[in-house]
Design a protein around this motif. Structure first.
Motif, mmCIF file in Angstrom:
data_model
loop_
_atom_site.group_PDB
_atom_site.id
_atom_site.type_symbol
_atom_site.label_atom_id
_atom_site.label_comp_id
_atom_site.label_asym_id
_atom_site.label_seq_id
_atom_site.Cartn_x
_atom_site.Cartn_y
_atom_site.Cartn_z
ATOM 1 N N UNK A 153 0.813 -1.224 0.000
ATOM 2 C CA UNK A 153 0.000 0.000 0.000
ATOM 3 C C UNK A 153 0.852 1.283 0.000
ATOM 4 N N UNK A 154 2.003 1.238 0.639
ATOM 5 C CA UNK A 154 2.883 2.406 0.646
ATOM 6 C C UNK A 154 3.509 2.630 -0.731
ATOM 7 N N UNK A 155 3.810 1.544 -1.428
ATOM 8 C CA UNK A 155 4.336 1.665 -2.791
ATOM 9 C C UNK A 155 3.252 2.263 -3.689
ATOM 10 N N UNK A 156 2.043 1.790 -3.544
ATOM 11 C CA UNK A 156 0.931 2.325 -4.331
ATOM 12 C C UNK A 156 0.766 3.816 -4.064
ATOM 13 N N UNK A 157 0.775 4.195 -2.808
ATOM 14 C CA UNK A 157 0.649 5.608 -2.447
ATOM 15 C C UNK A 157 1.810 6.425 -3.006
ATOM 16 N N UNK A 158 3.020 5.881 -2.917
ATOM 17 C CA UNK A 158 4.191 6.596 -3.431
ATOM 18 C C UNK A 158 4.085 6.817 -4.941
ATOM 19 N N UNK A 159 3.663 5.785 -5.670
ATOM 20 C CA UNK A 159 3.517 5.934 -7.123
ATOM 21 C C UNK A 159 2.387 6.914 -7.432
ATOM 22 N N UNK A 160 1.276 6.781 -6.725
ATOM 23 C CA UNK A 160 0.132 7.670 -6.961
ATOM 24 C C UNK A 160 0.493 9.117 -6.611
ATOM 25 N N UNK A 161 1.430 9.300 -5.688
ATOM 26 C CA UNK A 161 1.796 10.658 -5.252
ATOM 27 C C UNK A 161 2.419 11.490 -6.371
ATOM 28 N N UNK A 162 2.730 10.869 -7.492
ATOM 29 C CA UNK A 162 3.263 11.651 -8.618
ATOM 30 C C UNK A 162 2.284 12.739 -9.036
ATOM 31 N N UNK A 163 0.990 12.518 -8.762
ATOM 32 C CA UNK A 163 -0.037 13.510 -9.069
ATOM 33 C C UNK A 163 0.182 14.774 -8.235
ATOM 34 N N UNK A 164 0.627 14.595 -6.979
ATOM 35 C CA UNK A 164 0.763 15.715 -6.067
ATOM 36 C C UNK A 164 2.176 16.282 -6.024
ATOM 37 N N UNK A 165 3.177 15.400 -6.117
ATOM 38 C CA UNK A 165 4.553 15.887 -5.922
ATOM 39 C C UNK A 165 5.454 15.662 -7.128
ATOM 40 N N UNK A 166 4.882 15.216 -8.223
ATOM 41 C CA UNK A 166 5.654 15.051 -9.454
ATOM 42 C C UNK A 166 6.787 14.047 -9.306
ATOM 43 N N UNK A 167 7.929 14.384 -9.884
ATOM 44 C CA UNK A 167 9.083 13.480 -9.887
ATOM 45 C C UNK A 167 9.641 13.221 -8.494
#
Length: 164
Positions: free
Chosen positions: A35-49
């Motif tokens: 779930x943390x990996x999913x959140x980290x990948x999804x976070x590209x929407x909020x924090x980009x690269x």
């Protein structure tokens, strides 16, 4: 060399490391990382690269986790037996595992792979339904796979075929 043995080498799982990985802290902190990996990948929407920072940290965590914890005082629990069953499975060319496990493990591996592919597509497209379905499929197949590993461990131990 089996695929599982190659994967074990990546995670530096050898004799003593396998025993360290039977520590419940190792098992469950690693298992709950998805779930943390999913959140980290999804976070590209909020924090980009910058999302690559938590992704890299989590990848390092997954790699080093099996060696971080002490060998437990007891391996008399489901998680430890699953890990030791995985060890038997990885070493099946040296210590043969009963054949009746091969087909179910193949099916569960295919289901995990399908779940992983659906999950990756969901993350790529930012489709929450695909992400959730892929996660559930991957996790359920993994849990069933681990339960099969417990069965292998108990069967190998009961028949005292080999100790690894």
């Amino acid at each position: 060399m089996t695929l599982e043995k190659r994967i074990a080498k990546i995670f530096k799982l050898d004799g003593e490391s396998w025993m360290k990985h039977t520590n419940p802290w190792s098992i469950w902190t690693r298992f709950t990382t998805l779930p943390f990996i999913i959140l980290a990948v999804w976070s590209r929407v909020w924090i980009g690269w910058y999302c690559l920072i938590p992704i890299a940290i989590l990848v390092v965590w997954i790699i080093i986790n099996p060696t971080l914890f002490k060998k437990p005082k007891s391996i008399d629990n489901w998680g430890a037996e699953a890990v030791l069953g995985e060890r038997y499975w990885a070493e099946r060319k040296t210590f043969p595992v009963p054949k009746h496990h091969s087909t179910p493990i193949l099916i569960l591996t295919v289901l995990q792979t399908i779940g992983g592919i659906v999950l990756i597509i969901g993350l790529w497209k930012l489709e929450i339904n695909l992400t959730i379905m892929g996660s559930i499929t991957a996790y359920m197949a993994k849990m069933w796979f681990l339960d099969r590993m417990v069965w292998i461990f108990k069967e190998m131990k009961t028949h005292k075929q080999h100790s690894i």
